[in-house]
Design an enzyme around this catalytic site. Sequence first.
Site, PDB file in Angstrom:
ATOM      1  N   ASP A  25     -60.946 -27.895  35.311  1.00  0.00           N
ATOM      2  CA  ASP A  25     -61.289 -29.316  35.152  1.00  0.00           C
ATOM      3  C   ASP A  25     -60.021 -30.167  35.109  1.00  0.00           C
ATOM      4  O   ASP A  25     -59.164 -29.986  34.236  1.00  0.00           O
ATOM      5  CB  ASP A  25     -62.083 -29.494  33.857  1.00  0.00           C
ATOM      6  CG  ASP A  25     -62.778 -30.846  33.763  1.00  0.00           C
ATOM      7  OD1 ASP A  25     -62.319 -31.793  34.413  1.00  0.00           O
ATOM      8  OD2 ASP A  25     -63.767 -30.941  33.019  1.00  0.00           O
TER       9      ASP A  25
ATOM     10  N   SER B 299     -69.737 -34.909  30.195  1.00  0.00           N
ATOM     11  CA  SER B 299     -68.599 -35.804  30.205  1.00  0.00           C
ATOM     12  C   SER B 299     -68.790 -36.929  29.183  1.00  0.00           C
ATOM     13  O   SER B 299     -68.895 -36.674  27.986  1.00  0.00           O
ATOM     14  CB  SER B 299     -68.385 -36.347  31.621  1.00  0.00           C
ATOM     15  OG  SER B 299     -67.126 -36.967  31.757  1.00  0.00           O
TER      16      SER B 299
ATOM     17  N   HIS C 185     -64.926 -30.323  37.017  1.00  0.00           N
ATOM     18  CA  HIS C 185     -65.645 -31.153  36.038  1.00  0.00           C
ATOM     19  C   HIS C 185     -67.156 -31.059  36.170  1.00  0.00           C
ATOM     20  O   HIS C 185     -67.873 -31.617  35.342  1.00  0.00           O
ATOM     21  CB  HIS C 185     -65.198 -32.610  36.221  1.00  0.00           C
ATOM     22  CG  HIS C 185     -65.514 -33.506  35.064  1.00  0.00           C
ATOM     23  ND1 HIS C 185     -65.125 -33.234  33.770  1.00  0.00           N
ATOM     24  CD2 HIS C 185     -66.185 -34.689  35.005  1.00  0.00           C
ATOM     25  CE1 HIS C 185     -65.534 -34.195  32.972  1.00  0.00           C
ATOM     26  NE2 HIS C 185     -66.190 -35.082  33.691  1.00  0.00           N
TER      27      HIS C 185
END
Length: 266
Positions: free
Chosen positions: A217, A94, A245
């Site tokens: 996601d 991320s 995610h």
Amino acid sequence: MPYVEVEPGVRLFYEIRGEGPPILFVHGWTMSHDVWEYQIPYLAKHFQTIVLDLRGNGDSDKPWGEYSYDVYARDIAVIIDKLNIREATLVGWSMGAAIGAYYITRYGTGIKKFVSVSGALPVFTKTPLLPFGPTRQQVDDWIEAEKRKRPDFTKQFVDSLFASSVEEYTKLWIWSISMQTSWHVAISNLKTLRDMDAVSLLPQIRIPSAVFHGRLDSVVPIQLGQFTAHTIPNCQYVEFPSSGHVPFIEESVRFTKELVRFVASP
């Protein structure tokens, strides 16, 4: 606990486990080294695993001040130098993937390969070129929620990370990690995510790379992962069909196998 002083008065926590080709893990927004618990016990049998807590997160120091990708990239440069890390694979999740891209294009020393895991790349908020993800106004609303009701907002955010069914205590585990980050850092990082645009950086990543992305996601939509994989030269793309995610938790066994395959490949 082991620490590296990255500047006077600022220490970052790290752990090294195992021996072999090094893998450096960089966590995401308001997280810590603990999120890699599903990977380290297996990987440490075959590789040298290095996990760290970014400044302001986990067990690292939480100074008042700037929290930008440039600062994080500089911190990683110090970590790599002081720990004598060479020819490592940098695995960034991320926001950690965005930090990895900044490090590779500005410094690059010590890194041989790069893996973006559900990376917040090349943008986090919608743009005319990439109309995916939250709007700037939505992120501004998150910032206000962080200021007024952080524990509740964090619960909502943690719930949004997962596409598959996980036990409630798994979510509580991730929630507790997130709450270790200082409020100042959490808000500063949201502003950084909101304002970032790394489109021009992606073609500059000239090392073997891979994008690992969950098909479901909802935090960083899959279209951004596909764009990133298409734009970075010499980049592989691995999709996790049952994941949101956090594919390293939701499909942990396959994630670890794919990571081993990529790291071990010529």
